[in-house]
Write a protein that holds these residues in place. Structure first.
Motif, mmCIF file in Angstrom:
data_model
loop_
_atom_site.group_PDB
_atom_site.id
_atom_site.type_symbol
_atom_site.label_atom_id
_atom_site.label_comp_id
_atom_site.label_asym_id
_atom_site.label_seq_id
_atom_site.Cartn_x
_atom_site.Cartn_y
_atom_site.Cartn_z
ATOM 1 N N PHE A 1 -10.231 -2.277 -2.430
ATOM 2 C CA PHE A 1 -10.478 -0.994 -3.083
ATOM 3 C C PHE A 1 -11.680 -0.276 -2.458
ATOM 4 O O PHE A 1 -11.687 0.945 -2.311
ATOM 5 C CB PHE A 1 -10.725 -1.218 -4.576
ATOM 6 C CG PHE A 1 -10.625 0.033 -5.410
ATOM 7 C CD1 PHE A 1 -9.415 0.431 -5.944
ATOM 8 C CD2 PHE A 1 -11.748 0.811 -5.671
ATOM 9 C CE1 PHE A 1 -9.316 1.572 -6.712
ATOM 10 C CE2 PHE A 1 -11.658 1.963 -6.436
ATOM 11 C CZ PHE A 1 -10.439 2.346 -6.959
ATOM 12 N N ALA B 1 -5.407 1.099 -8.177
ATOM 13 C CA ALA B 1 -5.007 -0.266 -7.831
ATOM 14 C C ALA B 1 -4.146 -0.813 -8.961
ATOM 15 O O ALA B 1 -4.382 -0.524 -10.136
ATOM 16 C CB ALA B 1 -6.232 -1.153 -7.612
ATOM 17 N N THR C 1 -10.858 1.189 1.462
ATOM 18 C CA THR C 1 -9.766 2.137 1.709
ATOM 19 C C THR C 1 -10.017 3.390 0.880
ATOM 20 O O THR C 1 -10.957 3.453 0.089
ATOM 21 C CB THR C 1 -8.398 1.539 1.311
ATOM 22 O OG1 THR C 1 -8.357 1.374 -0.111
ATOM 23 C CG2 THR C 1 -8.162 0.196 1.985
ATOM 24 N N ASN C 2 -9.169 4.379 1.064
ATOM 25 C CA ASN C 2 -9.286 5.613 0.283
ATOM 26 C C ASN C 2 -8.582 5.528 -1.069
ATOM 27 O O ASN C 2 -8.542 6.505 -1.816
ATOM 28 C CB ASN C 2 -8.690 6.783 1.076
ATOM 29 C CG ASN C 2 -9.504 7.101 2.311
ATOM 30 O OD1 ASN C 2 -10.733 7.040 2.282
ATOM 31 N ND2 ASN C 2 -8.831 7.433 3.405
ATOM 32 N N ALA C 3 -8.015 4.375 -1.361
ATOM 33 C CA ALA C 3 -7.258 4.229 -2.607
ATOM 34 C C ALA C 3 -8.153 4.440 -3.815
ATOM 35 O O ALA C 3 -9.273 3.924 -3.883
ATOM 36 C CB ALA C 3 -6.608 2.849 -2.661
ATOM 37 N N ARG C 4 -7.646 5.190 -4.782
ATOM 38 C CA ARG C 4 -8.350 5.359 -6.060
ATOM 39 C C ARG C 4 -7.595 4.676 -7.200
ATOM 40 O O ARG C 4 -8.105 4.600 -8.319
ATOM 41 C CB ARG C 4 -8.485 6.852 -6.398
ATOM 42 C CG ARG C 4 -9.346 7.651 -5.444
ATOM 43 C CD ARG C 4 -10.813 7.263 -5.527
ATOM 44 N NE ARG C 4 -11.356 7.374 -6.872
ATOM 45 C CZ ARG C 4 -11.776 8.511 -7.428
ATOM 46 N NH1 ARG C 4 -11.700 9.650 -6.741
ATOM 47 N NH2 ARG C 4 -12.285 8.525 -8.637
ATOM 48 N N ALA D 1 0.865 -1.180 0.000
ATOM 49 C CA ALA D 1 0.000 0.000 0.000
ATOM 50 C C ALA D 1 0.897 1.224 0.000
ATOM 51 O O ALA D 1 1.775 1.358 0.863
ATOM 52 C CB ALA D 1 -0.919 0.000 1.214
ATOM 53 N N THR E 1 -8.886 1.949 -11.793
ATOM 54 C CA THR E 1 -9.541 2.941 -10.945
ATOM 55 C C THR E 1 -11.034 2.612 -10.918
ATOM 56 O O THR E 1 -11.429 1.487 -11.204
ATOM 57 C CB THR E 1 -9.264 4.373 -11.432
ATOM 58 O OG1 THR E 1 -9.774 5.311 -10.476
ATOM 59 C CG2 THR E 1 -9.860 4.644 -12.806
ATOM 60 N N VAL F 1 -4.107 5.790 2.313
ATOM 61 C CA VAL F 1 -3.746 4.868 1.241
ATOM 62 C C VAL F 1 -4.149 5.477 -0.100
ATOM 63 O O VAL F 1 -5.297 5.871 -0.286
ATOM 64 C CB VAL F 1 -4.453 3.503 1.407
ATOM 65 C CG1 VAL F 1 -4.097 2.578 0.250
ATOM 66 C CG2 VAL F 1 -4.077 2.874 2.733
ATOM 67 N N GLN F 2 -3.181 5.555 -1.026
ATOM 68 C CA GLN F 2 -3.456 6.119 -2.343
ATOM 69 C C GLN F 2 -3.394 5.064 -3.448
ATOM 70 O O GLN F 2 -4.158 5.108 -4.400
ATOM 71 C CB GLN F 2 -2.454 7.241 -2.654
ATOM 72 C CG GLN F 2 -2.554 8.436 -1.748
ATOM 73 C CD GLN F 2 -3.860 9.200 -1.932
ATOM 74 O OE1 GLN F 2 -4.481 9.115 -2.977
ATOM 75 N NE2 GLN F 2 -4.271 9.917 -0.901
ATOM 76 N N ILE F 3 -2.463 4.122 -3.319
ATOM 77 C CA ILE F 3 -2.274 3.109 -4.362
ATOM 78 C C ILE F 3 -2.137 1.743 -3.694
ATOM 79 O O ILE F 3 -1.375 1.588 -2.733
ATOM 80 C CB ILE F 3 -1.017 3.400 -5.201
ATOM 81 C CG1 ILE F 3 -1.093 4.789 -5.840
ATOM 82 C CG2 ILE F 3 -0.843 2.339 -6.292
ATOM 83 C CD1 ILE F 3 0.179 5.199 -6.576
ATOM 84 N N LEU F 4 -2.864 0.765 -4.192
ATOM 85 C CA LEU F 4 -2.744 -0.615 -3.748
ATOM 86 C C LEU F 4 -2.075 -1.433 -4.841
ATOM 87 O O LEU F 4 -2.402 -1.280 -6.022
ATOM 88 C CB LEU F 4 -4.124 -1.209 -3.444
ATOM 89 C CG LEU F 4 -4.910 -0.579 -2.294
ATOM 90 C CD1 LEU F 4 -6.341 -1.104 -2.297
ATOM 91 C CD2 LEU F 4 -4.234 -0.844 -0.960
#
Length: 364
Positions: free
Chosen positions: A101, A109, A104-107, A69, A121, A76-79
């Motif tokens: 996805f 992956a 979390t706050n990730a946009r 992450a 996304t 969290v931005q990228i998984l």
């Protein structure tokens, strides 16, 4: 080192080490961590930037872990989910990414096997990861048009709004390009029927299908070759010259070691477009090992030389294209002894790519 150079260096590393990497853990250590570090610019050893084995409880799924992450400002931005480099990526591999996805706050992956990176996304539905990537980075065949988009994901230039706003166009343009490329390589029945119906008035029978499957594939390859040649002609400011062809000789011909003073220019030398096209192919192959500007050419009366660092003590290859019938590609061993290999077309040069790279590695 510039971003493009770092990307090319990682691509070369993957190409050279791919066969030695047999497990998912080895893939992460050898390929994915360097990608996160040298390409995206995040410190893989700083837990405030990169969290390995990231855990977020998802419904009844407890204790599941995502491989990496990437964090920004505590969020969290990228998984990133990794698979072994020995296998092809499939959407079934992304099950954990789908679950994480949404919680979390990730946009962004990423699903990767170390060589191919699929970026996802939530274009189709908010907070739900799309099934199709908006960007596909293949280190074995880097699409230069995607480099600027990849930069937006780096630590120093992270621009989520710009990434998301351009993701839809990237997604469909990329998918269309991959589909077109696939049809050029192996035309489907629909593709064959589409073109056949525009040039053939008869019924589309099985016999016609078989005939035009070959013709469509052949026409596609010729079209691409002609497009490349037209680009070269424009870039070189030259006009087309006739290309001679002839039967291949049965065996390669071995000559004496390179004479260091046999590359002097002569007023009777005429460099042909075909020689320059061959040079571009050899240069493209050699660039897997060295920067492009180091691969240069010198024309001589009896052959066209391709050298490293413009040094006649560092021959990479020779093009023997002056004969009326048979053409030869001259390659060198460690003692700089040249062996001439018969070729019928410029594309045959690619069959000797490893020998060309070996010659470059000898000097580099």
């Amino acid at each position: 080192m510039e971003f493009e150079e770092r990307l090319a260096a990682l691509a070369t590393k993957v190409q050279n080490q791919r066969d030695a990497i047999q497990t998912e853990e080895a893939t992460k250590n050898a390929f994915v961590m360097p990608f996160i570090s040298t390409i995206l610019g995040y410190d893989v050893f700083n837990p405030l930037e990169v969290v390995p084995e990231f855990t977020a409880d998802v419904g009844v799924k407890r204790g599941e872990k995502i491989d990496y992450a990437i964090m920004r400002d505590g969020e969290v931005q990228i998984l990133i989910e990794c698979k072994s480099s020995t296998g092809q990526l499939k959407i079934e591999h992304a099950s954990q990414l789908f679950r994480y996805f949404g919680v979390t706050n990730a946009r962004i992956a990423v699903l990767t096997n170390g060589e191919v990176y699929n970026f996802y996304t939530d274009l189709d539905a908010p907070n739900r990861m799309d099934e199709k990537p908006f960007l596909v980075l293949d280190l074995a065949d880097i699409d230069e048009t995607l480099v600027s988009e990849l930069k937006k994901l780096t630590k120093d230039a992270f621009d989520l709004d710009s990434i998301i706003s351009g993701a839809e166009e990237l997604k469909y343009v990329g998918a269309l390009k991959r589909e077109i490329a696939g049809q050029f390589r192996d035309p489907s029945d629909e593709w064959v029927k589409f073109f056949t119906s525009r040039v053939y008035d008869g019924a589309f029978t099985q016999r016609v299908r078989e005939q035009f499957s070959t013709l469509v594939a052949k026409a596609s390859k010729q079209f691409l070759t002609e497009q490349v040649n037209d680009r070269l002609k424009t870039a070189l400011g030259a006009t087309a010259l006739p290309v001679s062809s002839g039967p291949a000789a049965a065996e390669a011909i071995q000559s004496q070691p390179v004479a260091e003073n046999d590359l002097d220019r002569d007023t009777e030398i005429e460099t042909t477009l075909e020689e320059l096209e061959g040079y571009q192919i050899v240069k493209a192959i050699a660039c897997a090992e060295v920067k492009p500007h180091r691969v240069v050419h010198r024309d001589a009366k009896s052959y066209f030389a391709i050298l490293l660092d413009d040094n006649n003590r560092k021959p990479i290859a020779r093009l023997h294209f002056n004969g009326k019938k048979q053409k030869y590609l001259g390659l060198f061993d460690a003692e700089k002894v040249e062996t001439r290999h018969p070729i019928n077309a410029l594309d045959d040069i690619y069959e000797h790519a490893e020998s060309i790279r070996d010659a470059v590695r000898t000097y580099a």
